[in-house]
Design a protein around this motif. Structure first.
Motif, PDB file in Angstrom:
ATOM      1  N   GLY A  76       0.878  -1.047   0.116  1.00  0.00           N
ATOM      2  CA  GLY A  76       0.057   0.018   0.110  1.00  0.00           C
ATOM      3  C   GLY A  76       0.807   1.112  -0.112  1.00  0.00           C
ATOM      4  N   PHE A  77       1.771   1.306   0.934  1.00  0.00           N
ATOM      5  CA  PHE A  77       2.813   2.390   0.823  1.00  0.00           C
ATOM      6  C   PHE A  77       3.551   2.497  -0.361  1.00  0.00           C
ATOM      7  CE2 PHE A  77       6.665   4.437   2.896  1.00  0.00           C
ATOM      8  CZ  PHE A  77       6.159   5.706   2.938  1.00  0.00           C
ATOM      9  N   LEU A  78       3.819   1.463  -0.833  1.00  0.00           N
ATOM     10  CA  LEU A  78       4.604   1.598  -2.248  1.00  0.00           C
ATOM     11  C   LEU A  78       3.777   2.031  -3.372  1.00  0.00           C
ATOM     12  CD1 LEU A  78       6.982   0.947  -4.201  1.00  0.00           C
ATOM     13  CD2 LEU A  78       6.068  -1.498  -4.317  1.00  0.00           C
ATOM     14  N   GLN A  79       2.455   1.444  -3.227  1.00  0.00           N
ATOM     15  CA  GLN A  79       1.432   2.212  -4.289  1.00  0.00           C
ATOM     16  C   GLN A  79       1.373   3.783  -4.128  1.00  0.00           C
ATOM     17  OE1 GLN A  79      -0.625  -2.161  -4.842  1.00  0.00           O
ATOM     18  NE2 GLN A  79      -1.850  -0.563  -4.617  1.00  0.00           N
ATOM     19  N   ILE A  80       1.200   4.056  -2.908  1.00  0.00           N
ATOM     20  CA  ILE A  80       1.142   5.607  -2.646  1.00  0.00           C
ATOM     21  C   ILE A  80       2.100   6.169  -3.195  1.00  0.00           C
ATOM     22  CG2 ILE A  80       1.183   7.588  -0.828  1.00  0.00           C
ATOM     23  CD1 ILE A  80      -0.230   5.234   0.761  1.00  0.00           C
ATOM     24  N   LEU A  81       3.502   5.801  -3.081  1.00  0.00           N
ATOM     25  CA  LEU A  81       4.622   6.508  -3.685  1.00  0.00           C
ATOM     26  C   LEU A  81       4.812   6.420  -5.085  1.00  0.00           C
ATOM     27  CD1 LEU A  81       7.160   5.321  -1.247  1.00  0.00           C
ATOM     28  CD2 LEU A  81       6.453   7.382  -1.108  1.00  0.00           C
ATOM     29  N   GLN A  82       4.238   5.121  -5.757  1.00  0.00           N
ATOM     30  CA  GLN A  82       4.357   5.106  -7.256  1.00  0.00           C
ATOM     31  C   GLN A  82       3.189   5.997  -7.678  1.00  0.00           C
ATOM     32  OE1 GLN A  82       3.785   0.803  -7.200  1.00  0.00           O
ATOM     33  NE2 GLN A  82       6.038   0.421  -7.823  1.00  0.00           N
ATOM     34  N   ALA A  83       1.973   6.168  -7.124  1.00  0.00           N
ATOM     35  CA  ALA A  83       1.156   7.027  -7.696  1.00  0.00           C
ATOM     36  C   ALA A  83       1.520   8.538  -7.626  1.00  0.00           C
ATOM     37  CB  ALA A  83      -0.240   7.007  -6.741  1.00  0.00           C
ATOM     38  N   VAL A  84       2.536   8.892  -6.577  1.00  0.00           N
ATOM     39  CA  VAL A  84       2.911  10.141  -6.642  1.00  0.00           C
ATOM     40  C   VAL A  84       3.900  10.357  -7.637  1.00  0.00           C
ATOM     41  CG1 VAL A  84       4.200  11.707  -5.235  1.00  0.00           C
ATOM     42  CG2 VAL A  84       2.385  10.441  -4.137  1.00  0.00           C
TER      43      VAL A  84
END
Length: 187
Positions: A76-84
Motif C-alpha cells: 500500500g505504501f509503495l503504491q502511494i509512492l508510485q502514484a505520486v
C-alpha cells in the motif's frame, strides 16, 4: 458523465501545470483548455484547490485499493509512492505551491487510512483503547508522510521500493509492541 468531466478537468490542470505554476492557473485557463464552461467547473468544484484535493483523493483511492493489512501495508505504501511518482509534475508543482497543505492533507488522510487498518488488525484479541490505537496510527502516519514529503521535496530520486523496504526494516514488529504496551487487558 460527472466523473468524466472531473477527470477531464484534472487532466487539463496537469497539462497546464507543465506550462506554469499552480497559483498562476485560473479557472478560465482550465475551462478553456478543457473545453467546458465556467459554470460546469463551479458545478463540480468551488475553486482550483478543491479540484487539486479531488485529484489527490481519486489518486489515493486507486493507490490503496485493498492494501490495508499488516501483510500488505508495504504494498500500500509503495503504491502511494508510485502514484505520486507517476504524477511527478502534478505533485511536485502542488508541493511547491501555496496549496501544499492539500498535498499534505491528502497524504495524511491516505496514510492514516492505511495505518489504522494495520493497527486494528494487529489489535485483534487485545483490549486497547480506541484513542491509543489512533495515537499509534497517527505516529506512523506522521513518520510516513514526513518521509514522503522529503522524498517529493528532493525530486523523488530514491527508488520507492527501496524506501518502503527501509521503513519496513525499521518498524518490523513495532506496531504489535506498541499495542502490547497500551493493552488494558493485561496484568
Amino acid at each position: 458523465m460527472s466523473q468524466m468531466t472531473k477527470r477531464a478537468l484534472v487532466q487539463s490542470l496537469k497539462e497546464l501545470l507543465t506550462e506554469k505554476p499552480l497559483d498562476k492557473i485560473t479557472v478560465t485557463d482550465l475551462t478553456e483548455h478543457c473545453g467546458v464552461n465556467r459554470m460546469t467547473f463551479y458545478y463540480h468544484f468551488k475553486d482550483i484547490y478543491d479540484l487539486v484535493e479531488w485529484a489527490c483523493v481519486e489518486s489515493a483511492a486507486r493507490a490503496l485499493a485493498g492494501q490495508k493489512t499488516y501483510d500488505t501495508w508495504q504494498q500500500g505504501f509503495l503504491q502511494i509512492l508510485q502514484a505520486v511518482q507517476k504524477d511527478k509534475v502534478f505533485f511536485t508543482k502542488v508541493y511547491h505551491s501555496i496549496s501544499r497543505e492539500h498535498l499534505e492533507s491528502y497524504l495524511y488522510s491516505l496514510t492514516y487510512d492505511l495505518m489504522i487498518g494495520v493497527v486494528e488488525e494487529k489489535a485483534a484479541g487485545m483490549t486497547v483503547r480506541p484513542e491509543d490505537k489512533e495515537f499509534i496510527a497517527n505516529f506512523y502516519k506522521y513518520a510516513f508522510v514526513g518521509l514522503t514529503l522529503e522524498w517529493v521535496r528532493t525530486g523523488m530520486k530514491d527508488d520507492p521500493a527501496a524506501l518502503v523496504e527501509r521503513v519496513s526494516t525499521l518498524i518490523h514488529g513495532d506496531i504489535t509492541k506498541s499495542l502490547n504496551a497500551c493493552r488494558i487487558d493485561k496484568e
